[in-house]
Scaffold this active site. Structure first.
Site, PDB file in Angstrom:
ATOM      1  N   ARG A 220       0.899  -1.567   0.302  1.00 51.27           N
ATOM      2  CA  ARG A 220      -0.370   0.026  -0.174  1.00 51.27           C
ATOM      3  C   ARG A 220       0.596   0.790  -0.045  1.00 51.27           C
ATOM      4  O   ARG A 220       0.311   1.903  -0.300  1.00 51.27           O
ATOM      5  CB  ARG A 220      -1.157  -0.259   1.506  1.00 51.27           C
ATOM      6  CG  ARG A 220      -1.920  -0.839   1.484  1.00 51.27           C
ATOM      7  CD  ARG A 220      -2.563  -0.676   2.164  1.00 51.27           C
ATOM      8  NE  ARG A 220      -1.292  -1.590   3.655  1.00 51.27           N
ATOM      9  CZ  ARG A 220      -1.719  -1.684   4.938  1.00 51.27           C
ATOM     10  NH1 ARG A 220      -2.827  -2.760   5.486  1.00 51.27           N
ATOM     11  NH2 ARG A 220      -0.995  -2.199   6.008  1.00 51.27           N
TER      12      ARG A 220
ATOM     13  N   LYS B  61       4.601 -17.342   7.435  1.00 55.37           N
ATOM     14  CA  LYS B  61       4.756 -17.400   9.069  1.00 55.37           C
ATOM     15  C   LYS B  61       3.842 -16.728   9.832  1.00 55.37           C
ATOM     16  O   LYS B  61       5.037 -15.748   9.801  1.00 55.37           O
ATOM     17  CB  LYS B  61       5.841 -18.684   9.639  1.00 55.37           C
ATOM     18  CG  LYS B  61       7.087 -17.321  10.320  1.00 55.37           C
ATOM     19  CD  LYS B  61       7.236 -16.509  10.674  1.00 55.37           C
ATOM     20  CE  LYS B  61       6.416 -16.337  12.448  1.00 55.37           C
ATOM     21  NZ  LYS B  61       7.226 -15.225  12.651  1.00 55.37           N
TER      22      LYS B  61
ATOM     23  N   ASP C  11       4.212 -14.738  17.391  1.00 51.19           N
ATOM     24  CA  ASP C  11       4.832 -14.611  16.518  1.00 51.19           C
ATOM     25  C   ASP C  11       6.125 -15.278  16.369  1.00 51.19           C
ATOM     26  O   ASP C  11       6.101 -15.625  15.884  1.00 51.19           O
ATOM     27  CB  ASP C  11       4.716 -12.835  16.188  1.00 51.19           C
ATOM     28  CG  ASP C  11       5.452 -12.671  15.037  1.00 51.19           C
ATOM     29  OD1 ASP C  11       4.796 -13.164  13.844  1.00 51.19           O
ATOM     30  OD2 ASP C  11       6.612 -12.244  14.778  1.00 51.19           O
TER      31      ASP C  11
HETATM   32  P1  NAP Z   1       5.863  -5.051   8.584  1.00 51.34           P
HETATM   33  O1  NAP Z   1       7.417  -4.782   9.143  1.00 51.34           O
HETATM   34  O2  NAP Z   1       4.641  -4.933   9.470  1.00 51.34           O
HETATM   35  O3  NAP Z   1       5.511  -5.432   7.106  1.00 51.34           O
HETATM   36  C1  NAP Z   1       4.565  -6.203   7.021  1.00 51.34           C
HETATM   37  C2  NAP Z   1       4.126  -5.275   5.501  1.00 51.34           C
HETATM   38  O4  NAP Z   1       3.039  -5.576   5.134  1.00 51.34           O
HETATM   39  C3  NAP Z   1       3.872  -4.045   5.746  1.00 51.34           C
HETATM   40  O5  NAP Z   1       4.917  -2.894   5.468  1.00 51.34           O
HETATM   41  C4  NAP Z   1       2.299  -3.642   5.223  1.00 51.34           C
HETATM   42  O6  NAP Z   1       3.211  -3.002   4.042  1.00 51.34           O
HETATM   43  C5  NAP Z   1       2.345  -4.566   4.197  1.00 51.34           C
HETATM   44  N1  NAP Z   1       1.000  -5.111   4.853  1.00 51.34           N
HETATM   45  C6  NAP Z   1      -0.502  -5.587   4.282  1.00 51.34           C
HETATM   46  N2  NAP Z   1      -1.624  -5.821   4.785  1.00 51.34           N
HETATM   47  C7  NAP Z   1      -0.977  -5.686   6.307  1.00 51.34           C
HETATM   48  C8  NAP Z   1      -2.254  -5.517   7.544  1.00 51.34           C
HETATM   49  N3  NAP Z   1      -3.119  -6.184   7.146  1.00 51.34           N
HETATM   50  N4  NAP Z   1      -1.396  -4.687   8.339  1.00 51.34           N
HETATM   51  C9  NAP Z   1      -0.254  -3.854   8.447  1.00 51.34           C
HETATM   52  N5  NAP Z   1       1.096  -4.301   7.335  1.00 51.34           N
HETATM   53  C10 NAP Z   1       0.281  -4.693   6.209  1.00 51.34           C
HETATM   54  O7  NAP Z   1       6.083  -7.297   8.746  1.00 51.34           O
HETATM   55  P2  NAP Z   1       7.187  -8.349   8.523  1.00 51.34           P
HETATM   56  O8  NAP Z   1       8.118  -8.117  10.017  1.00 51.34           O
HETATM   57  O9  NAP Z   1       7.379  -7.271   7.427  1.00 51.34           O
HETATM   58  O10 NAP Z   1       6.352  -9.528   9.146  1.00 51.34           O
HETATM   59  C11 NAP Z   1       5.930 -10.039   8.561  1.00 51.34           C
HETATM   60  C12 NAP Z   1       5.082 -11.494   8.465  1.00 51.34           C
HETATM   61  O11 NAP Z   1       6.830 -11.690   8.495  1.00 51.34           O
HETATM   62  C13 NAP Z   1       4.681 -11.802   9.755  1.00 51.34           C
HETATM   63  O12 NAP Z   1       3.802 -12.830   9.339  1.00 51.34           O
HETATM   64  C14 NAP Z   1       5.824 -12.126   9.959  1.00 51.34           C
HETATM   65  O13 NAP Z   1       5.784 -13.145  11.249  1.00 51.34           O
HETATM   66  C15 NAP Z   1       6.797 -12.893   9.223  1.00 51.34           C
HETATM   67  N6  NAP Z   1       8.029 -12.596   9.514  1.00 51.34           N
HETATM   68  C16 NAP Z   1       8.983 -11.649   9.900  1.00 51.34           C
HETATM   69  C17 NAP Z   1      10.435 -11.738  10.374  1.00 51.34           C
HETATM   70  C18 NAP Z   1      10.883 -10.160  11.211  1.00 51.34           C
HETATM   71  O14 NAP Z   1      11.596 -10.699  11.245  1.00 51.34           O
HETATM   72  N7  NAP Z   1      10.645  -8.816  11.187  1.00 51.34           N
HETATM   73  C19 NAP Z   1      10.882 -12.168  10.064  1.00 51.34           C
HETATM   74  C20 NAP Z   1      10.567 -14.279   9.796  1.00 51.34           C
HETATM   75  C21 NAP Z   1       9.207 -14.063   9.118  1.00 51.34           C
HETATM   76  P3  NAP Z   1       2.522  -1.356   3.547  1.00 51.34           P
HETATM   77  O15 NAP Z   1       1.789  -0.566   4.664  1.00 51.34           O
HETATM   78  O16 NAP Z   1       3.350  -1.201   2.411  1.00 51.34           O
HETATM   79  O17 NAP Z   1       0.803  -2.184   2.706  1.00 51.34           O
END
Ligand code: NAP
Length: 309
Positions: A36, A89, A167
């Protein structure tokens, strides 16, 4: 020819791990992204998945990196558009949803790779092999991290379906179910919810294996100082410790591997995704998710001090 890939949800994990791993793997070409508010340099950028699928109709696969609240609808849309899907995940909001996605992938003849990145950590295979020849009376998971450091500003993690401390905790359960040679189930749990949030900040699980081994798990998001992502097993033939989220390994106190961080996990995940697509197979295992769901179902709930994000 390289698989043409579209990436959905450009946040922390997409930037830290997915984009570098895709770019380093000649079996993929990153041709589009959908987010987004974010874009990726020199890649066609769209606001949402539907626009990406319409704008780049010859995509072969979609990798979904949004929070879990958005996983089911996105995976369903991509599978029904005929794309192979790689899913971050935790898989979905409910255990029923991931079962339905597996059925849809089979129906449409597409690959669904429901990932557990920790299973691709450095020492997991060695731990599984060592444990396979030993009788196991007990195990202990200690998964304690500082949520302010690792999840800064992530509101979704505290919302319904955000999993809270599960998580990261579900990664430990993905390792447990991978290295144990037998099935494990939840017998009791305590979940601590901050009074101003809708997901747990800490949890304790009591689990048992078919053979009767007791496995205790302690998850906590309030850890300051040293962080722990450890699983220890006491067997009749010695003690094994899988540390640093599956990267490090100690046997009877002797360091076998001292890897740090997630290096190698995502390159191996994409190698596996390419192999699954080529073979026309899926890889879906929701047992770690069932353990979390069961903890929510039978766990005693305690309300604790408010948590500011
Ligand atoms: P994040 O930094 O919050 O990024 C997720 C992205 O998804 C946001 O930047 C957002 O981008 C988009 N998005 C789309 N629908 C959303 C919603 N309903 N709420 C919030 N964001 C939404 O999260 P992340 O840490 O990358 O984690 C994402 C997934 O990867 C999770 O399932 C997490 O468990 C997994 N994961 C994370 C890590 C880690 O180290 N962070 C490691 C392994 C796995 P826009 O606003 O631009 O759409």
């Amino acid at each position: 020819m390289a698989l043409r890939l579209g990436l959905l949800g450009i946040g922390k994990i997409a930037r830290d791990q997915h984009i570098p791993s895709i770019k380093a793997n000649p079996k993929f070409k990153l041709v589009a992204c959908a987010s987004r508010s974010a874009t990726v340099d020199r890649v066609a950028s769209f606001k949402d998945l539907a626009s990406m699928l319409a704008g780049v109709p010859d995509l072969d696969c979609v990798s979904i990196c949004t929070p879990p609240q958005a996983h089911f609808d996105a995976a369903l849309m991509a599978l029904r558009a005929g794309k192979h899907v790689m899913l971050e995940k935790p898989p979905t909001l409910t255990t029923r949803q991931i079962a339905l996605l597996a059925d849809e992938a089979a129906l449409y003849g597409r690959t669904l790779f429901q990932t557990w990145h920790s299973r691709f950590a450095e020492s997991v295979d060695a731990a599984r092999e060592w444990l396979s020849t030993r009788e196991l009376p007990s195990g202990r998971i200690t998964w304690k991290e500082d949520v302010h450091h690792w999840h800064p500003g992530q509101r979704w993690i505290w919302e319904p379906g955000g999993f809270g401390v599960f998580d990261p905790g579900i990664n430990a359960l993905s390792l447990l179910t991978e290295v144990l040679g037998e099935e494990v189930f939840v017998e009791g749990a305590t979940l601590e919810f901050p009074e101003n949030q809708q997901a747990p900040i800490a949890a304790n699980l009591r689990m048992r294996t078919f053979a009767g081994a007791e496995i205790a798990a302690e998850f906590d998001f309030r850890q300051k100082g040293e962080q722990s992502w450890d699983i220890e097993f006491e067997t009749k033939g010695g003690r094994l410790k899988l540390s640093r989220g599956g990267a490090g390994l100690e046997i009877d106190g002797k360091v076998i591997a001292a890897e740090a961080g997630m290096a190698g996990e995502y390159p191996r995940l994409y190698a596996r995704f390419a192999a699954l697509c080529a073979a026309g197979k899926s890889d879906v295992d929701w047992r770690p998710f069932q353990l979390v769901a069961d903890a929510f179902l039978i766990g005693e709930r305690r309300i604790v001090a408010p948590h500011e994000i």
